[in-house]
Design a protein around this motif. Structure first.
Motif, mmCIF file in Angstrom:
data_model
loop_
_atom_site.group_PDB
_atom_site.id
_atom_site.type_symbol
_atom_site.label_atom_id
_atom_site.label_comp_id
_atom_site.label_asym_id
_atom_site.label_seq_id
_atom_site.Cartn_x
_atom_site.Cartn_y
_atom_site.Cartn_z
ATOM 1 N N GLY A 8 0.777 -1.235 0.000
ATOM 2 C CA GLY A 8 0.000 0.000 0.000
ATOM 3 C C GLY A 8 0.803 1.276 0.000
ATOM 4 N N GLY A 33 3.821 -3.208 -8.239
ATOM 5 C CA GLY A 33 2.445 -3.369 -7.787
ATOM 6 C C GLY A 33 2.141 -4.765 -7.300
ATOM 7 N N ASP A 48 1.408 0.916 -4.223
ATOM 8 C CA ASP A 48 0.374 1.658 -4.947
ATOM 9 C C ASP A 48 1.089 2.503 -6.005
ATOM 10 O OD1 ASP A 48 -1.776 3.099 -5.824
ATOM 11 O OD2 ASP A 48 -2.166 4.126 -3.929
ATOM 12 N N PRO A 93 2.614 4.334 -1.364
ATOM 13 C CA PRO A 93 2.545 4.951 -2.694
ATOM 14 C C PRO A 93 3.924 5.097 -3.319
ATOM 15 C CG PRO A 93 2.272 6.612 -0.988
ATOM 16 C CD PRO A 93 2.298 5.292 -0.281
#
Length: 216
Positions: A128, A162, A168, A130
């Motif tokens: 998760g 990913g 993310d 970024p």
């Protein structure tokens, strides 16, 4: 304290690199919001990591208590890279296209940092987080262009970052960066300039957004 992990892989310095100019704009915007934050920086071109070998790979699939001295040294590097990724609230990667794909130095970082059962696997430890990838390229590879389908940067990194790390993933794509240097592309210089300005503006916006996300 917010932490940004910043990786550059262009073989050129910032004044001659499209990707470095854009990652610098993102980092500046991020640091403006987090002046006391931490930036973990790796210049993978100036200080390349060793490519994954049998010693380092086998260490990732064996009990540390059984590691040879060589495996201990190799796995210590992999552990440090994993820790840097896990500490990051946001990741920034400069990934110029070389021969239709990513620089080998960036692939070396991915191979070393991706440890199954830790940063990779069913529950990746940085899941998760970024990551903004600046995927610069000398030409244009979008739908309808002559080289559509030759881009092995965005699709490769979407899978590796990913699906592999569970990050993310978002992209900024400066295109036609060879136009100023290639006489055959001279008519494309206005499109290059527009793409560059768009990328720099996106970098500033996304840098602020990543900073706000870290503060939330």
């Amino acid at each position: 304290m917010a932490t940004l992990l910043h990786l550059d892989s262009s073989v050129f310095p910032e004044e001659g690199s499209a990707s470095r100019a854009v990652t610098a704009a993102f980092r500046a915007a991020w640091q403006a919001e987090h002046p006391e934050g931490t930036v973990i920086y790796r210049d993978l071109a100036a200080d390349p990591l060793p490519h994954l070998d049998g010693t380092a790979a086998s260490a990732g699939f064996s009990d540390p208590a059984t590691h040879t001295p060589e495996q201990q040294t190799a796995f210590a590097l992999r552990t440090r890279l994993a820790e840097e990724l896990e500490q990051a609230d946001a990741v920034l990667i400069g990934a110029p296209m070389y021969n239709f794909t990513i620089p080998s130095t960036l692939k070396a970082w991915i191979d070393q940092a991706l440890i199954m059962g830790r940063t990779g696997g069913a529950e990746p430890s940085a899941k998760g987080t970024p990551v903004t990838v600046v995927a610069s390229r000398g030409g244009a590879y979008g739908p309808g262009t002559p080289r559509e389908g030759f881009d092995y940067v965005q699709n490769v990194l979407q899978v590796l970052l990913g699906d592999g790390f569970g990050l993310d993933v978002d992209f900024i794509v400066p295109e036609l960066t060879m136009a100023p240097a290639n006489p055959a592309m001279s008519e494309l210089i206005p499109l290059y300039e527009a793409s560059r300005e768009k990328a720099l503006a996106e970098a500033a916006t996304k840098g602020r957004e990543a900073a706000a996300r870290a503060a939330a």
